[in-house]
Design a protein around this motif. Structure first.
Motif, short mmCIF file in Angstrom:
data_model
loop_
_atom_site.label_atom_id
_atom_site.label_comp_id
_atom_site.label_asym_id
_atom_site.label_seq_id
_atom_site.Cartn_x
_atom_site.Cartn_y
_atom_site.Cartn_z
N PRO A 68 95.31 6.59 49.20
CA PRO A 68 96.37 7.52 48.81
C PRO A 68 96.45 7.72 47.30
N ASN A 69 97.02 8.86 46.91
CA ASN A 69 97.11 9.24 45.50
C ASN A 69 98.55 9.24 44.99
N LEU A 70 99.46 8.71 45.77
CA LEU A 70 100.89 8.75 45.47
C LEU A 70 101.20 8.27 44.05
N GLY A 71 101.82 9.13 43.27
CA GLY A 71 102.22 8.79 41.91
C GLY A 71 101.23 9.21 40.84
N ASN A 192 94.74 4.91 34.67
CA ASN A 192 95.27 3.55 34.58
C ASN A 192 96.52 3.46 35.44
N ASN A 193 96.33 3.10 36.71
CA ASN A 193 97.47 3.01 37.65
C ASN A 193 97.99 1.58 37.76
N GLN A 194 97.59 0.73 36.80
CA GLN A 194 98.11 -0.63 36.63
C GLN A 194 97.50 -1.68 37.56
N PHE A 195 96.69 -1.26 38.53
CA PHE A 195 96.11 -2.23 39.46
C PHE A 195 94.68 -1.84 39.85
N ASP A 225 100.80 9.99 28.71
CA ASP A 225 101.68 9.73 29.85
C ASP A 225 101.07 10.43 31.06
N GLY A 226 100.48 9.66 31.95
CA GLY A 226 99.79 10.23 33.10
C GLY A 226 100.70 10.84 34.13
N ASN A 227 102.02 10.63 34.00
CA ASN A 227 102.97 11.25 34.92
C ASN A 227 103.56 12.54 34.34
N ASP A 228 103.07 12.92 33.19
CA ASP A 228 103.51 14.14 32.50
C ASP A 228 102.39 15.16 32.60
N ILE A 229 102.54 16.15 33.46
CA ILE A 229 101.46 17.12 33.70
C ILE A 229 101.19 17.97 32.47
N PHE A 230 102.20 18.23 31.66
CA PHE A 230 101.99 19.04 30.46
C PHE A 230 101.15 18.28 29.43
N TYR A 257 100.89 5.12 37.57
CA TYR A 257 101.19 4.00 38.47
C TYR A 257 100.87 4.41 39.91
N ARG A 258 100.25 3.50 40.62
CA ARG A 258 99.94 3.74 42.03
C ARG A 258 101.15 3.33 42.86
N LEU A 259 101.90 4.32 43.34
CA LEU A 259 103.10 4.03 44.11
C LEU A 259 102.79 3.48 45.49
N GLY A 260 101.64 3.87 46.03
CA GLY A 260 101.26 3.41 47.36
C GLY A 260 100.28 2.25 47.31
#
Length: 361
Positions: A68-71, A192-195, A225-230, A257-260
Motif C-alpha cells: 500500500p501507498n497510504l500517506g 523516506n517513509n521512516q521504515f 516535506d513529502g506530504n506537501d504536493i506543492f 510516512y507510511r501510514l499502512g
C-alpha cells in the motif's frame, strides 16, 4: 531557486503547504492551473481508493501480497507531475501515484499484483520500467537509461524512486556515483517513509538527513516535506529542468510516512505505536490538498462524494475484469527468463507441467 543554495547539512526542509492546508511560502508557490491542481488531487484520491479496496481484496483471498501507498501520495504525484510524458520512470514497488499520473492503466497495475508479470508491460507512450524487486537495483537501471539518452543526444530525463532502506544498498551508491561522474540527466527521489519494513530510519543511517548522501557524490541534495504536493512539485520541477539542461543529477529526500503496512504480509503494530501513526495522520497529504482546494473554491464536498463513488465503482469493475482474466500460463513463468530455456529450466518446467497434469490443473 531551491537547488542553487541547498545545503542538506542545515536542518531545513522545504515546505509550501502546511498540514492545515495553508500556503506558508507564497513566494515558492508554483504556477499550477485549476485543471492541473484537480488532476493532481484526483490522482492522489484515486490512489487512496485503490489502496483501500485492494487491501479488502487481499484479505478476501482474491489478491496476492500488495504494497500500500497510504500517506505517500503527495511524494509520488507531486514528483510525477513535474516530469513530461517522454521522461522515464524507474520505480521500486510502491509508486502507485506515479504510475497513475503517468498513465499506466489500472488494469495493468492490478494484473501485476494479481501475479501476472504482463501487468508491467506498459503502453508504448507510458515510459515506466517494470517493478524492480531487488532493493535499489532500479537506481542503476535509471543511471544507465539516463546515460543512454545522453549518448543519443535526447533530452529526456529519468526519475528513479527508492525507499530509505534502499540507501543502505550498494546499488544506490553505485548509481549516484555513476550518474555524478557521467553527469547524467537523473533525478533520484528517496521516499523516506521512516521504515524499511520494520527497521526504523534512525537505525538505517546515522546521517542527519538522507539528502546529505548527495554530498559525497558532488551533486545537489535537498530534503522536502513529502506530504506537501506543492513542495514536491516545485523542487522536482527544478531538478528536472536542471537535468534536462545538462547540469547533471539531483537527490531529493521526500520526508513522509507510511501510514499502512509495508505490505499485506506485514503487521506494523509489532514495531510501532498507534499514537505515532495518529500524529502522522494529522499531516495526511490528501487532507491538506483537499482543504486548499476547498478554500480556493476549486472543489466541494458534493464533488468529492461523487468522485469517490464513481472511482470506487471503476476500481471494482477493473479488478473484477482482472480476476476473470485467468491465471498466468505456466509457460510464461519459464519462457522469459532467458532467450532459450537452459537445461535446468527445461527440467523444472517439465516437472511442474507433469505435476499440474497429475493434479488435474
Amino acid at each position: 531557486m531551491f537547488l542553487e543554495n541547498a545545503n542538506p547539512l542545515v536542518d531545513e526542509m522545504i515546505q509550501i503547504l502546511n498540514p492545515e492546508g495553508e500556503v506558508v511560502k507564497p513566494e515558492w508557490m508554483p504556477e499550477l492551473s485549476k485543471e492541473m491542481l484537480l488532476k493532481m488531487y484526483k490522482t492522489m484520491r484515486l490512489s487512496r481508493i485503490i489502496d483501500e479496496k485492494t487491501l479488502q481484496y487481499q484479505r478476501q483471498g482474491r489478491m496476492l501480497t500488495y504494497a500500500p501507498n497510504l500517506g505517500q501520495e503527495a511524494a509520488q504525484v507531486g514528483s510525477a507531475a513535474a516530469i513530461r510524458q517522454s521522461d522515464w520512470v524507474a520505480p521500486s514497488f510502491r509508486e502507485l501515484g506515479v504510475w497513475l499520473y503517468k498513465g499506466a492503466p489500472l488494469y495493468n497495475v492490478f494484473l501485476y499484483w494479481f501475479g501476472n508479470e504482463l501487468g508491467m508491460k506498459m503502453p508504448e507512450e507510458v515510459r515506466i520500467l517494470p517493478v524492480s524487486i531487488p532493493i535499489a537495483s532500479q537506481m542503476q537501471h535509471a543511471a544507465g537509461l539516463a546515460y543512454a539518452t545522453k549518448l543519443k543526444g535526447e533530452d529526456d530525463v529519468t526519475i528513479a524512486y527508492v525507499g530509505d532502506g534502499g540507501t543502505s544498498q550498494g546499488d544506490f551508491h553505485e548509481a549516484l556515483n555513476f550518474a555524478s561522474v557521467k553527469n547524467t540527466p537523473n533525478v533520484f527521489v528517496i521516499q523516506n517513509n521512516q521504515f524499511a519494513i520494520s527497521t526504523r530510519r534512525a537505525i538505517q543511517s546515522k546521517a542527519k538527513t538522507m539528502a546529505q548522501k548527495a554530498i559525497g557524490y558532488g551533486i545537489p541534495g535537498i530534503q522536502v516535506d513529502g506530504n506537501d504536493i506543492f513542495a514536491m512539485y516545485a523542487v522536482t520541477k527544478e531538478a528536472v529542468e536542471r537535468a534536462r539542461n545538462g547540469e547533471g543529477p539531483t537527490l531529493i529526500e521526500a520526508y513522509t510516512y507510511r501510514l499502512g503496512a509495508h505490505t499485506t504480509s506485514d503487521d506494523p503494530t509489532v514495531y510501532r505505536d498507534e499514537s505515532e501513526v495518529e500524529e502522522w495522520r494529522k499531516k495526511d497529504p490528501i487532507d491538506r490538498l483537499r482543504i486548499y482546494l476547498f478554500n480556493q473554491g476549486f472543489w466541494s464536498e458534493a464533488e468529492e462524494e461523487a468522485f469517490v463513488n464513481e472511482q470506487s465503482e471503476f476500481v471494482k469493475q477493473t479488478f473484477e475484469a482482472v480476476e476473470q482474466s485467468g491465471l498466468t500460463p505456466l509457460e510464461d513463468v519459464f519462457d522469459y527468463v532467458y532467450a532459450e530455456k537452459t537445461p535446468i529450466l527445461e527440467t523444472q518446467y517439465q516437472e511442474r507441467k507433469a505435476f499440474y497434469a497429475k493434479e488435474g490443473k
